[in-house]
Design a protein around this motif. Structure first.
Motif, PDB file in Angstrom:
ATOM      1  N   GLY A 104       4.166  14.411   0.317  1.00  0.00           N
ATOM      2  CA  GLY A 104       2.799  14.865   0.557  1.00  0.00           C
ATOM      3  C   GLY A 104       1.954  13.731   1.099  1.00  0.00           C
ATOM      4  N   SER A 105       1.998  12.599   0.430  1.00  0.00           N
ATOM      5  CA  SER A 105       1.292  11.388   0.833  1.00  0.00           C
ATOM      6  C   SER A 105       2.148  10.215   0.383  1.00  0.00           C
ATOM      7  N   LEU A 106       2.495   9.330   1.290  1.00  0.00           N
ATOM      8  CA  LEU A 106       3.413   8.233   0.969  1.00  0.00           C
ATOM      9  C   LEU A 106       2.708   6.892   1.044  1.00  0.00           C
ATOM     10  N   THR A 107       2.883   6.111  -0.012  1.00  0.00           N
ATOM     11  CA  THR A 107       2.443   4.723  -0.079  1.00  0.00           C
ATOM     12  C   THR A 107       3.694   3.875  -0.279  1.00  0.00           C
ATOM     13  N   ALA A 108       3.771   2.739   0.399  1.00  0.00           N
ATOM     14  CA  ALA A 108       4.915   1.841   0.263  1.00  0.00           C
ATOM     15  C   ALA A 108       4.421   0.444  -0.078  1.00  0.00           C
ATOM     16  N   VAL A 109       5.093  -0.196  -1.025  1.00  0.00           N
ATOM     17  CA  VAL A 109       4.777  -1.566  -1.420  1.00  0.00           C
ATOM     18  C   VAL A 109       5.993  -2.435  -1.124  1.00  0.00           C
ATOM     19  N   GLU A 110       5.784  -3.444  -0.282  1.00  0.00           N
ATOM     20  CA  GLU A 110       6.862  -4.350   0.119  1.00  0.00           C
ATOM     21  C   GLU A 110       6.465  -5.785  -0.193  1.00  0.00           C
ATOM     22  N   VAL A 111       7.360  -6.518  -0.876  1.00  0.00           N
ATOM     23  CA  VAL A 111       7.065  -7.877  -1.310  1.00  0.00           C
ATOM     24  C   VAL A 111       7.091  -8.886  -0.157  1.00  0.00           C
ATOM     25  N   ASP A 112       7.864  -8.623   0.866  1.00  0.00           N
ATOM     26  CA  ASP A 112       7.953  -9.526   2.013  1.00  0.00           C
ATOM     27  C   ASP A 112       6.812  -9.217   2.980  1.00  0.00           C
ATOM     28  N   GLY A 113       5.946 -10.196   3.214  1.00  0.00           N
ATOM     29  CA  GLY A 113       4.770  -9.992   4.040  1.00  0.00           C
ATOM     30  C   GLY A 113       5.077  -9.596   5.477  1.00  0.00           C
ATOM     31  N   THR A 114       6.092 -10.211   6.071  1.00  0.00           N
ATOM     32  CA  THR A 114       6.464  -9.871   7.447  1.00  0.00           C
ATOM     33  C   THR A 114       6.973  -8.442   7.525  1.00  0.00           C
ATOM     34  N   MET A 115       7.835  -8.063   6.582  1.00  0.00           N
ATOM     35  CA  MET A 115       8.350  -6.693   6.571  1.00  0.00           C
ATOM     36  C   MET A 115       7.222  -5.695   6.340  1.00  0.00           C
ATOM     37  N   ALA A 116       6.293  -6.007   5.446  1.00  0.00           N
ATOM     38  CA  ALA A 116       5.159  -5.110   5.187  1.00  0.00           C
ATOM     39  C   ALA A 116       4.340  -4.913   6.457  1.00  0.00           C
TER      40      ALA A 116
ATOM     41  N   GLY B  58       6.403  -5.167  -6.783  1.00  0.00           N
ATOM     42  CA  GLY B  58       6.659  -4.011  -7.643  1.00  0.00           C
ATOM     43  C   GLY B  58       6.471  -4.305  -9.116  1.00  0.00           C
ATOM     44  N   ALA B  59       6.517  -5.561  -9.512  1.00  0.00           N
ATOM     45  CA  ALA B  59       6.300  -5.935 -10.911  1.00  0.00           C
ATOM     46  C   ALA B  59       4.818  -6.141 -11.224  1.00  0.00           C
ATOM     47  N   ARG B  60       3.958  -6.055 -10.196  1.00  0.00           N
ATOM     48  CA  ARG B  60       2.496  -6.172 -10.353  1.00  0.00           C
ATOM     49  C   ARG B  60       1.840  -5.241  -9.331  1.00  0.00           C
ATOM     50  N   LEU B  61       1.959  -3.957  -9.554  1.00  0.00           N
ATOM     51  CA  LEU B  61       1.474  -2.980  -8.576  1.00  0.00           C
ATOM     52  C   LEU B  61      -0.052  -2.945  -8.521  1.00  0.00           C
ATOM     53  N   PRO B  62      -0.612  -2.895  -7.320  1.00  0.00           N
ATOM     54  CA  PRO B  62      -2.069  -2.926  -7.145  1.00  0.00           C
ATOM     55  C   PRO B  62      -2.710  -1.531  -7.188  1.00  0.00           C
ATOM     56  N   PHE B  63      -2.306  -0.721  -8.170  1.00  0.00           N
ATOM     57  CA  PHE B  63      -2.816   0.648  -8.267  1.00  0.00           C
ATOM     58  C   PHE B  63      -3.266   0.942  -9.698  1.00  0.00           C
ATOM     59  N   ALA B  64      -4.196   1.871  -9.807  1.00  0.00           N
ATOM     60  CA  ALA B  64      -4.686   2.292 -11.128  1.00  0.00           C
ATOM     61  C   ALA B  64      -3.615   3.083 -11.873  1.00  0.00           C
ATOM     62  N   ASP B  65      -3.757   3.136 -13.169  1.00  0.00           N
ATOM     63  CA  ASP B  65      -2.869   3.950 -14.001  1.00  0.00           C
ATOM     64  C   ASP B  65      -2.893   5.391 -13.494  1.00  0.00           C
ATOM     65  N   GLY B  66      -1.724   6.038 -13.514  1.00  0.00           N
ATOM     66  CA  GLY B  66      -1.642   7.447 -13.171  1.00  0.00           C
ATOM     67  C   GLY B  66      -1.994   7.793 -11.734  1.00  0.00           C
ATOM     68  N   SER B  67      -1.652   6.941 -10.788  1.00  0.00           N
ATOM     69  CA  SER B  67      -2.008   7.159  -9.379  1.00  0.00           C
ATOM     70  C   SER B  67      -1.019   8.032  -8.607  1.00  0.00           C
TER      71      SER B  67
ATOM     72  N   VAL C  54       1.915   3.564 -13.316  1.00  0.00           N
ATOM     73  CA  VAL C  54       1.229   4.201 -12.188  1.00  0.00           C
ATOM     74  C   VAL C  54       1.592   5.680 -12.014  1.00  0.00           C
ATOM     75  N   LEU C  55       2.563   6.152 -12.789  1.00  0.00           N
ATOM     76  CA  LEU C  55       2.920   7.574 -12.731  1.00  0.00           C
ATOM     77  C   LEU C  55       1.907   8.418 -13.491  1.00  0.00           C
ATOM     78  N   ARG C  56       1.623   9.580 -12.954  1.00  0.00           N
ATOM     79  CA  ARG C  56       0.823  10.570 -13.669  1.00  0.00           C
ATOM     80  C   ARG C  56       1.699  11.231 -14.726  1.00  0.00           C
ATOM     81  N   PRO C  57       1.109  11.754 -15.801  1.00  0.00           N
ATOM     82  CA  PRO C  57       1.905  12.520 -16.768  1.00  0.00           C
ATOM     83  C   PRO C  57       2.672  13.636 -16.050  1.00  0.00           C
ATOM     84  N   GLY C  58       3.947  13.752 -16.378  1.00  0.00           N
ATOM     85  CA  GLY C  58       4.807  14.725 -15.723  1.00  0.00           C
ATOM     86  C   GLY C  58       5.463  14.194 -14.458  1.00  0.00           C
ATOM     87  N   GLY C  59       5.106  12.976 -14.046  1.00  0.00           N
ATOM     88  CA  GLY C  59       5.676  12.376 -12.843  1.00  0.00           C
ATOM     89  C   GLY C  59       7.078  11.850 -13.069  1.00  0.00           C
ATOM     90  N   THR C  60       7.755  11.527 -11.972  1.00  0.00           N
ATOM     91  CA  THR C  60       9.150  11.093 -12.023  1.00  0.00           C
ATOM     92  C   THR C  60       9.326   9.747 -11.335  1.00  0.00           C
TER      93      THR C  60
END
Length: 185
Positions: free
Chosen positions: A55-67, A84-93, A122-128
């Protein structure tokens, strides 16, 4: 990644295998129709498959050039440079969090566990939370000479996912890889 690994991950054969069998297997019964977060897309082979299915895709990549390369290639994906060990998103996003063939590149089991906890946060309740990673074989070790390679034991992964705050964790071992999934209650 070493030269051999980079060549494999950029190859048409790798892309065809991932798109044709691995990703459909990894995401079987995972609802990708909502807000989806992909952790560690690397060169974007998996992002290319996910983008039209999400539906809506967000991607987090640790390598700056690849991002930066991903952001240029995928105008319809919100690409972020981050860890990925320090995601810049609110809880339940997000409704789903996925990662494909990247866990073994996380330098330590402790950082892998932080990534799992962040996915749960960062998962909403019921998320996978779902994904795949490779089984550690001699061939796999050779491909990763000079690379970061911290194998994940599929047998011990369910307990690690439970400890991270996820429910009903499950793994299934295939020929060269294993898939996993867990839910946020």
């Amino acid at each position: 990644m070493n030269v051999i690994h980079r060549r494999i991950c950029r190859s048409d054969d790798w892309s065809a295998r991932m798109h044709g069998s691995v990703l459909p297997w990894a995401t079987n019964d995972v609802d990708l129709g909502g807000d989806v977060l992909e952790i560690g897309p690397g060169y974007g082979v998996t992002t290319r498959w996910l983008a039209p299915r999400s539906g809506s895709l967000t991607a987090v990549e640790v390598d700056g050039t690849m991002a930066a390369d991903l952001a240029r290639e995928f105008s319809d994906v919100d690409v972020r440079h981050g860890d990925g060990a320090r995601l810049p998103f609110a809880d339940g996003s997000f409704d789903a969090v996925v990662c494909f063939t990247m866990l073994h590149h996380v330098p330590t089991p402790a950082l892998q566990d932080k990534l799992f906890a962040e996915a749960a946060r960062v998962l909403r309740p019921g998320g996978t939370f779902a994904g795949i990673d490779s089984l550690v074989t001699l061939r796999f070790r050779i491909i990763h000479i000079g690379d970061t390679m911290t194998g994940v034991d599929p047998g011990g992964l369910p307990e690690r996912l439970r400890t991270a705050g996820l429910d009903a964790p499950d793994t299934e071992v295939g020929q060269r890889s294993f898939r996993f999934r867990a839910d946020r209650g």
